[in-house]
Design a protein around this motif. Structure first.
Motif, PDB file in Angstrom:
ATOM      1  N   GLN A 347       0.832  -1.208   0.000  1.00 31.54           N
ATOM      2  CA  GLN A 347       0.000   0.000   0.000  1.00 31.54           C
ATOM      3  C   GLN A 347       0.867   1.259   0.000  1.00 31.54           C
ATOM      4  OE1 GLN A 347      -0.168  -2.736   2.043  1.00 31.54           O
ATOM      5  NE2 GLN A 347      -2.040  -2.608   3.272  1.00 31.54           N
ATOM      6  N   LEU A 348       1.922   1.252   0.818  1.00 27.44           N
ATOM      7  CA  LEU A 348       2.776   2.436   0.896  1.00 27.44           C
ATOM      8  C   LEU A 348       3.593   2.606  -0.381  1.00 27.44           C
ATOM      9  CD1 LEU A 348       3.917   2.222   4.626  1.00 27.44           C
ATOM     10  CD2 LEU A 348       2.090   3.623   3.633  1.00 27.44           C
ATOM     11  N   MET A 349       3.990   1.497  -1.002  1.00 25.85           N
ATOM     12  CA  MET A 349       4.644   1.592  -2.314  1.00 25.85           C
ATOM     13  C   MET A 349       3.719   2.298  -3.309  1.00 25.85           C
ATOM     14  SD  MET A 349       5.716  -1.453  -4.992  1.00 25.85           S
ATOM     15  CE  MET A 349       3.987  -1.845  -5.322  1.00 25.85           C
ATOM     16  N   GLN A 350       2.457   1.920  -3.328  1.00 26.21           N
ATOM     17  CA  GLN A 350       1.516   2.530  -4.263  1.00 26.21           C
ATOM     18  C   GLN A 350       1.309   4.007  -3.956  1.00 26.21           C
ATOM     19  OE1 GLN A 350      -0.955  -1.554  -5.317  1.00 26.21           O
ATOM     20  NE2 GLN A 350      -1.807  -0.158  -3.803  1.00 26.21           N
ATOM     21  N   ALA A 351       1.312   4.368  -2.679  1.00 24.95           N
ATOM     22  CA  ALA A 351       1.201   5.779  -2.319  1.00 24.95           C
ATOM     23  C   ALA A 351       2.389   6.569  -2.857  1.00 24.95           C
ATOM     24  CB  ALA A 351       1.100   5.927  -0.804  1.00 24.95           C
ATOM     25  N   VAL A 352       3.579   5.970  -2.807  1.00 23.76           N
ATOM     26  CA  VAL A 352       4.777   6.613  -3.353  1.00 23.76           C
ATOM     27  C   VAL A 352       4.700   6.707  -4.871  1.00 23.76           C
ATOM     28  CG1 VAL A 352       7.263   6.307  -3.746  1.00 23.76           C
ATOM     29  CG2 VAL A 352       6.321   6.033  -1.440  1.00 23.76           C
ATOM     30  N   LEU A 353       4.410   5.590  -5.536  1.00 25.54           N
ATOM     31  CA  LEU A 353       4.436   5.553  -6.998  1.00 25.54           C
ATOM     32  C   LEU A 353       3.368   6.441  -7.625  1.00 25.54           C
ATOM     33  CD1 LEU A 353       5.135   1.758  -7.687  1.00 25.54           C
ATOM     34  CD2 LEU A 353       6.764   3.656  -7.631  1.00 25.54           C
ATOM     35  N   HIS A 354       2.268   6.668  -6.913  1.00 23.48           N
ATOM     36  CA  HIS A 354       1.195   7.501  -7.443  1.00 23.48           C
ATOM     37  C   HIS A 354       1.222   8.925  -6.880  1.00 23.48           C
ATOM     38  CE1 HIS A 354      -0.790   4.342  -9.745  1.00 23.48           C
ATOM     39  NE2 HIS A 354      -0.486   3.535  -8.759  1.00 23.48           N
ATOM     40  N   GLY A 355       2.343   9.286  -6.244  1.00 27.10           N
ATOM     41  CA  GLY A 355       2.539  10.672  -5.840  1.00 27.10           C
ATOM     42  C   GLY A 355       1.738  11.140  -4.649  1.00 27.10           C
ATOM     43  N   ARG A 356       1.249  10.212  -3.831  1.00 26.36           N
ATOM     44  CA  ARG A 356       0.467  10.614  -2.664  1.00 26.36           C
ATOM     45  C   ARG A 356       1.336  11.057  -1.500  1.00 26.36           C
ATOM     46  NH1 ARG A 356      -3.051  12.038  -1.149  1.00 26.36           N
ATOM     47  NH2 ARG A 356      -4.301  10.605   0.091  1.00 26.36           N
ATOM     48  N   VAL A 357       2.599  10.677  -1.504  1.00 29.80           N
ATOM     49  CA  VAL A 357       3.492  11.029  -0.404  1.00 29.80           C
ATOM     50  C   VAL A 357       4.925  11.071  -0.924  1.00 29.80           C
ATOM     51  CG1 VAL A 357       3.782   8.611   0.318  1.00 29.80           C
ATOM     52  CG2 VAL A 357       4.139  10.437   1.988  1.00 29.80           C
ATOM     53  N   GLU A 358       5.709  12.026  -0.409  1.00 32.75           N
ATOM     54  CA  GLU A 358       7.135  12.117  -0.733  1.00 32.75           C
ATOM     55  C   GLU A 358       7.921  11.824   0.539  1.00 32.75           C
ATOM     56  OE1 GLU A 358       7.895  15.288  -4.171  1.00 32.75           O
ATOM     57  OE2 GLU A 358       6.826  16.187  -2.477  1.00 32.75           O
ATOM     58  N   ILE A 359       7.997  10.546   0.871  1.00 27.83           N
ATOM     59  CA  ILE A 359       8.574  10.167   2.158  1.00 27.83           C
ATOM     60  C   ILE A 359      10.074  10.455   2.214  1.00 27.83           C
ATOM     61  CG2 ILE A 359       8.887   7.751   1.463  1.00 27.83           C
ATOM     62  CD1 ILE A 359       7.910   9.081   4.983  1.00 27.83           C
ATOM     63  N   GLY A 360      10.779  10.308   1.087  1.00 28.31           N
ATOM     64  CA  GLY A 360      12.208  10.626   1.072  1.00 28.31           C
ATOM     65  C   GLY A 360      12.462  12.079   1.414  1.00 28.31           C
ATOM     66  N   LYS A 361      11.634  12.967   0.873  1.00 26.86           N
ATOM     67  CA  LYS A 361      11.755  14.393   1.170  1.00 26.86           C
ATOM     68  C   LYS A 361      11.396  14.684   2.625  1.00 26.86           C
ATOM     69  CE  LYS A 361      10.226  18.889  -0.612  1.00 26.86           C
ATOM     70  NZ  LYS A 361       9.355  19.567  -1.627  1.00 26.86           N
ATOM     71  N   ALA A 362      10.369  14.016   3.135  1.00 26.00           N
ATOM     72  CA  ALA A 362       9.924  14.250   4.515  1.00 26.00           C
ATOM     73  C   ALA A 362      11.017  13.932   5.524  1.00 26.00           C
ATOM     74  CB  ALA A 362       8.665  13.441   4.814  1.00 26.00           C
ATOM     75  N   VAL A 363      11.766  12.845   5.272  1.00 24.78           N
ATOM     76  CA  VAL A 363      12.811  12.440   6.221  1.00 24.78           C
ATOM     77  C   VAL A 363      14.189  12.957   5.819  1.00 24.78           C
ATOM     78  CG1 VAL A 363      11.507  10.391   6.889  1.00 24.78           C
ATOM     79  CG2 VAL A 363      13.268  10.195   5.119  1.00 24.78           C
ATOM     80  N   ASN A 364      14.237  13.745   4.733  1.00 23.05           N
ATOM     81  CA  ASN A 364      15.489  14.319   4.222  1.00 23.05           C
ATOM     82  C   ASN A 364      16.499  13.225   3.879  1.00 23.05           C
ATOM     83  OD1 ASN A 364      17.281  16.270   3.357  1.00 23.05           O
ATOM     84  ND2 ASN A 364      17.957  16.852   5.410  1.00 23.05           N
ATOM     85  N   ALA A 365      16.100  12.338   2.975  1.00 23.52           N
ATOM     86  CA  ALA A 365      16.969  11.251   2.529  1.00 23.52           C
ATOM     87  C   ALA A 365      18.253  11.812   1.929  1.00 23.52           C
ATOM     88  CB  ALA A 365      16.235  10.389   1.506  1.00 23.52           C
ATOM     89  N   THR A 366      19.387  11.345   2.443  1.00 25.32           N
ATOM     90  CA  THR A 366      20.697  11.891   2.072  1.00 25.32           C
ATOM     91  C   THR A 366      21.626  10.746   1.681  1.00 25.32           C
ATOM     92  OG1 THR A 366      20.383  13.712   3.650  1.00 25.32           O
ATOM     93  CG2 THR A 366      22.636  13.295   2.867  1.00 25.32           C
ATOM     94  N   PRO A 367      21.921  10.595   0.381  1.00 27.30           N
ATOM     95  CA  PRO A 367      22.784   9.482  -0.049  1.00 27.30           C
ATOM     96  C   PRO A 367      24.238   9.682   0.375  1.00 27.30           C
ATOM     97  CG  PRO A 367      21.464  10.344  -1.879  1.00 27.30           C
ATOM     98  CD  PRO A 367      21.377  11.337  -0.764  1.00 27.30           C
ATOM     99  N   ILE A 368      24.879   8.581   0.757  1.00 25.27           N
ATOM    100  CA  ILE A 368      26.315   8.549   1.042  1.00 25.27           C
ATOM    101  C   ILE A 368      26.871   7.254   0.469  1.00 25.27           C
ATOM    102  CG2 ILE A 368      26.184   9.971   3.139  1.00 25.27           C
ATOM    103  CD1 ILE A 368      26.374   7.383   4.785  1.00 25.27           C
ATOM    104  N   SER A 369      28.175   7.210   0.278  1.00 29.52           N
ATOM    105  CA  SER A 369      28.810   5.987  -0.199  1.00 29.52           C
ATOM    106  C   SER A 369      29.005   5.012   0.960  1.00 29.52           C
ATOM    107  CB  SER A 369      30.165   6.306  -0.829  1.00 29.52           C
ATOM    108  OG  SER A 369      31.088   6.714   0.172  1.00 29.52           O
ATOM    109  N   LEU A 370      29.314   3.774   0.629  1.00 26.44           N
ATOM    110  CA  LEU A 370      29.589   2.779   1.667  1.00 26.44           C
ATOM    111  C   LEU A 370      30.770   3.210   2.527  1.00 26.44           C
ATOM    112  CD1 LEU A 370      28.726  -0.061   2.702  1.00 26.44           C
ATOM    113  CD2 LEU A 370      30.488  -1.013   1.202  1.00 26.44           C
ATOM    114  N   GLU A 371      31.793   3.761   1.913  1.00 25.13           N
ATOM    115  CA  GLU A 371      32.984   4.162   2.669  1.00 25.13           C
ATOM    116  C   GLU A 371      32.692   5.329   3.604  1.00 25.13           C
ATOM    117  OE1 GLU A 371      35.705   2.385   2.674  1.00 25.13           O
ATOM    118  OE2 GLU A 371      34.915   1.036   1.130  1.00 25.13           O
TER     119      GLU A 371
END
Length: 398
Positions: A347-371
């Motif tokens: 259900q939450l995947m569908q909410a993301v794919l259909h633009g109902r929620v931007e969870i990455g933006k809400a939690v401030n998703a910040t990519p980093i490398s493994l190192e």
């Protein structure tokens, strides 16, 4: 598949993590073949607040544990008995390891599977007392019971476009959602979320998705409070010297909310001028004070049975000074335990794919490398308003 190099994030004692060479995963469980499993090339794997509890030395986690339970990956090898998951699929891994065959899994309680952990019900990747499963903060990882466990994204290209949202499906988005659902959040609710870390922010986004009228998020870190404000929540600075009912009344005009969620857990601090002083039950006691009579408290925040770093002997064994009589007098309900992530993933995947929620933006998703993982752990521990997403193969150009 032939053996290949693998690197992972390894716990090396209180305050220490290191990126080290680790064994390439095999389709094996102990001495027997794991024909129902798959090997994943890890595309994203996140640092979780639960990982931080271990790294701070607040659990009995053994040195040498490969960390990580928030895993999104590409299937590169399937066991003989895997029928429906295919090589090349991009998949989300629920953080609960679950067999799909025991009585608990059959009723949807995958967080307390009876067959994946000899010590107690429930297993998880890369976590203390959760069955010894190798964690996924690595380049490659093995996932058992693949047909049952894995959520396959319907379109690879779309999944990669939204990967910073979809990576949250492994744990924190379902966990935040579960906290709100078990607290009884519904359209028009007023909700208090304790904690503006990633799970608290995910809970706040979930409350809004569920139609809450007002979502109050309490924390002591200004950056995190601003992050909550950024997507429409009411931030509440808990460093203020006022009672919790007074603080709630300053926002709502009444001293109580319809529902409360504890997204902090056992390392909670007092609010007010004593905010640097740890008091493990403070969030639970505050929730009882400010939640309406007959209301519910969802508790996705982690509580442990053994806390060697606790300030009191009782707390070292998971015994907290709760005002349970208050909760009883108000006829309140409390919902605890790990989240059965699989219950909510689709259900939450569908909410993301259909633009109902931007969870990455809400939690401030910040990519980093493994190192960069050790620095990510240190920065997260300092209270930055970021959810660190480890990118082991550089697909996000970290």
């Amino acid at each position: 598949m032939a053996s290949a190099d693998n690197r992972g994030v390894v716990y090396r004692g209180a305050g220490k993590v290191a990126v080290e060479d680790i064994a390439f995963p095999e389709l094996a469980l102990g001495n027997r073949k794991c024909e129902h499993g798959v090997i994943l090339k890890v595309l994203t794997t996140n640092i979780c607040g639960s990982d931080q509890h271990m790294v701070r030395g607040r659990t009995t986690a053994p040195e040498g544990l490969v960390l990580g339970h928030e895993i999104t990956g590409e299937v590169i090898e399937c066991g003989r008995d895997v029928e429906f998951v295919k090589q090349g699929d991009v998949v989300s891994v629920p953080f609960n390891v679950a067999c799909g065959r025991c009585r608990n899994c059959r009723r949807g309680d995958t967080h307390i599977c009876l067959n994946v952990n000899p010590a107690r019900p429930g297993g998880a990747y890369g976590y203390v007392d959760m069955g010894g499963w190798v964690g996924g903060q690595a380049e490659y990882v093995m996932v058992p019971y693949a047909d049952f466990q894995l959520l396959v994204f319907p379109d690879r290209e779309q999944a990669m476009e939204k990967i910073l949202d979809l990576t949250m499906l492994t744990d924190i988005f379902p966990t935040g959602f579960h906290g709100c659902l078990t607290a009884g959040v519904q359209p028009g609710s007023t909700v208090y979320i304790a904690g503006a870390g990633p799970v608290g922010l995910a809970a706040a986004a979930s409350a809004r998705l569920l139609g809450a009228a007002c979502v109050i998020v309490g924390d002591m870190k200004p950056q995190r409070l601003e992050q909550a404000r950024s997507f429409g929540c009411e931030p509440l600075d808990l460093r203020q010297d006022a009672s919790m009912p007074e603080l709630i009344e300053s926002i709502l005009g009444v001293p109580e909310v319809d529902a409360a969620v504890d997204a902090v857990g056992f390392e909670a601090n007092c609010h007010g001028h004593n905010h640097a002083h740890e008091q493990p039950a403070t969030v639970l006691n505050a929730a009882m004070e400010i939640t309406q009579a007959g209301g519910r408290v969802g508790i996705p925040g982690l509580y442990v049975t053994e806390d060697p770093g606790a300030s009191s002997e009782d707390a070292k064994h998971g015994n907290l000074s709760m005002k349970f009589g208050l909760g009883w007098a108000k006829a309140m309900s409390f919902h605890t335990g790990q989240t059965p992530a699989m219950r909510y993933q689709r259900q939450l995947m569908q909410a993301v794919l259909h633009g109902r929620v931007e969870i990455g933006k809400a939690v401030n998703a910040t990519p980093i490398s493994l190192e960069q993982a050790p620095k990510g752990y240190a920065d997260f521990d300092s209270g930055v308003a970021k959810k660190f997403v480890i990118d082991p193969h550089g697909i996000l150009n970290t």
